[in-house]
Design an enzyme around this catalytic site. Structure first.
Site, short mmCIF file in Angstrom:
data_model
loop_
_atom_site.label_atom_id
_atom_site.label_comp_id
_atom_site.label_asym_id
_atom_site.label_seq_id
_atom_site.Cartn_x
_atom_site.Cartn_y
_atom_site.Cartn_z
N ASP A 17 8.17 5.61 13.97
CA ASP A 17 8.80 4.61 14.82
C ASP A 17 10.24 4.31 14.45
OD1 ASP A 17 8.02 3.42 12.44
OD2 ASP A 17 6.68 1.96 13.38
N ASP B 172 0.85 -1.19 0.00
CA ASP B 172 0.00 0.00 0.00
C ASP B 172 0.88 1.23 0.00
OD1 ASP B 172 0.91 0.19 2.68
OD2 ASP B 172 -0.78 -1.02 3.35
N ASP C 159 1.22 5.29 1.45
CA ASP C 159 0.79 6.29 2.42
C ASP C 159 1.30 7.66 2.00
OD1 ASP C 159 -0.36 4.27 3.93
OD2 ASP C 159 1.43 3.98 5.16
#
Length: 409
Positions: free
Chosen positions: A111, A32, A34
């Site tokens: 992260d 996917d 983002d």
């Protein structure tokens, strides 16, 4: 690209960010894409008619193109607890995070360094604020910021670290690795439903074997499947570890071959030993075999749901798989036909094969059922007749004659 360029034409900054950039740099096809932007969720929604806003902890915009969803996130603000912009619990876990900021603030909130690379369509460059490109080239997983603080903000990052390290074949930075051994217990504060989602990503991505070993190394597996960890710590002659390991190998093989995976099957292998042990306890208390296994299944599933809350249909499928194992030995009369017609026969049969391959069931039994499935109707009748002849016959209990009272005139 449509999303990026429309946001750009509307006067906003827009970047590809995260895993898609990381994977493209590795020559992999991202699952996917983002997008990160300085446009607010409401501004994104106004720019796209095919857009829907989701999320409470952090508002996101989903732009739909048929079955494809492009996730658009507004830049997040940096940590600032003193100004009350964030709420954390006593363990430091982030409770609410809906503050918007700049790209410089957004990057330090992500992260891992290799997940914090931004692709800029204005000049087709990679924007890197945290040394992500260096770590990418070195094949290193590294947290942004202080590892302990980041783990306390969101303990699931420990699981994600393992998943990405295994998936990418990267090593883990020593400073990021050290706190995991002391902080694994923080996973107990995470909602069981969220841990279930993370567990599926861990074991259904094609790297289940390596993931399993690394999770156990860091003491994380015990917080996902505590009953399975207890069984693994008390294994005898390689069981159940060999049984679980074989199930993981088969899962990876099916994914590599493009075959579908049923989550309930793998979870049922994790918990099978716990079910058997509990069933033996129930049998010792005087329950019948069927009731003992039914009760054991309910007890084990009830405990597991406190850690990973899987949907009801998964629990029902697991019960069927476990409950059908005893029925494979009862093949006389019409029992074999009834079992063959059960909706979960194939899954239960695969489970039997796995048991036979790892010493948990008789290979001859698995072989008989393999032949029975492909045999003709005439052959099936002969196979059942042969079983009936060799099976010990039950002695019929003779009924005592009843004495009738006779009345005499």
């Amino acid at each position: 690209m449509k999303v990026l360029y429309r946001l750009k034409n509307e006067g906003y900054d827009a970047y590809l960010v995260g895993g898609c950039v990381r994977d493209l740099l590795l020559g992999r096809e991202p699952k996917d894409f983002d997008v990160a932007t300085n446009a607010s969720p409401e501004q994104v929604k106004r720019a796209f008619r095919n857009c829907r806003l989701i999320g409470r902890r952090f508002r996101l915009a989903h732009v739909f193109y048929g079955q494809e969803i492009i996730e658009v996130a507004t830049f997040r603000a940096s940590s600032d607890e003193e100004q009350g912009l964030q709420k954390v619990d006593q363990d430091g876990r982030l409770l609410r995070d809906n503050n918007y900021g700049t790209i410089e603030e957004d990057v330090v909130r992500r992260d891992f360094t290799v997940n914090a690379l931004y692709y800029n369509i204005k000049d087709f460059s990679i924007v890197d604020y945290v040394g992500g490109m260096d770590d990418h080239r070195a094949g290193m997983m590294r947290l942004i910021g202080d590892p302990e603080t980041r783990y306390r903000e969101d303990p699931v990052r420990m699981i994600r670290l393992v998943r990405f390290a295994v998936k990418l074949g990267f090593s883990i930075n020593a400073e990021c690795e050290k706190p995991i051994f002391q902080l694994a217990d923080l996973l107990a504060n995470i909602p069981a439903a969220r841990l279930q989602d993370e567990a599926l990503k861990l074991f259904l991505s094609g790297y289940a074997v390596e993931t399993f070993e690394m999770l156990r190394h860091y003491g994380l597996f015990a917080h996902l499947y505590p009953a399975a960890e207890t069984s693994l710590c008390s294994e005898e002659q390689g069981f159940p570890k060999l049984f679980i390991a074989k199930a993981l190998v088969n899962t990876d093989k099916r994914i590599a071959e493009g075959k579908s995976i049923a989550p309930f099957f793998l979870i049922s292998t994790f918990l099978w030993d716990a079910v058997k042990n509990q069933a033996n306890i129930n049998l010792a208390e005087g329950m019948s075999e069927s009731i003992a296994f039914q009760q054991a299944s309910s007890q084990v599933i009830s405990q597991q749901l406190k850690s990973t809350a899987f949907p009801k249909y998964i629990g029902m499928a697991m019960r069927d798989i476990w409950g059908l194992q005893a029925r494979f030995s009862n093949r006389s009369g019409t029992r074999a036909y009834r079992l063959l017609g059960h909706p979960k026969f194939r899954a239960a049969y695969d489970f039997l094969l796995l048991r036979a391959e790892t010493g948990g069931a008789e290979p001859e039994l698995a072989s008989w059922w393999a032949d029975f499935q492909i045999a003709s109707e005439v052959q099936q009748k002969k196979m059942i007749a042969s079983i009936s002849k060799t099976s010990p016959k039950k002695r019929r209990r003779r009924r005592k004659p009843t004495v009738k009272n006779q009345q005499h005139d």
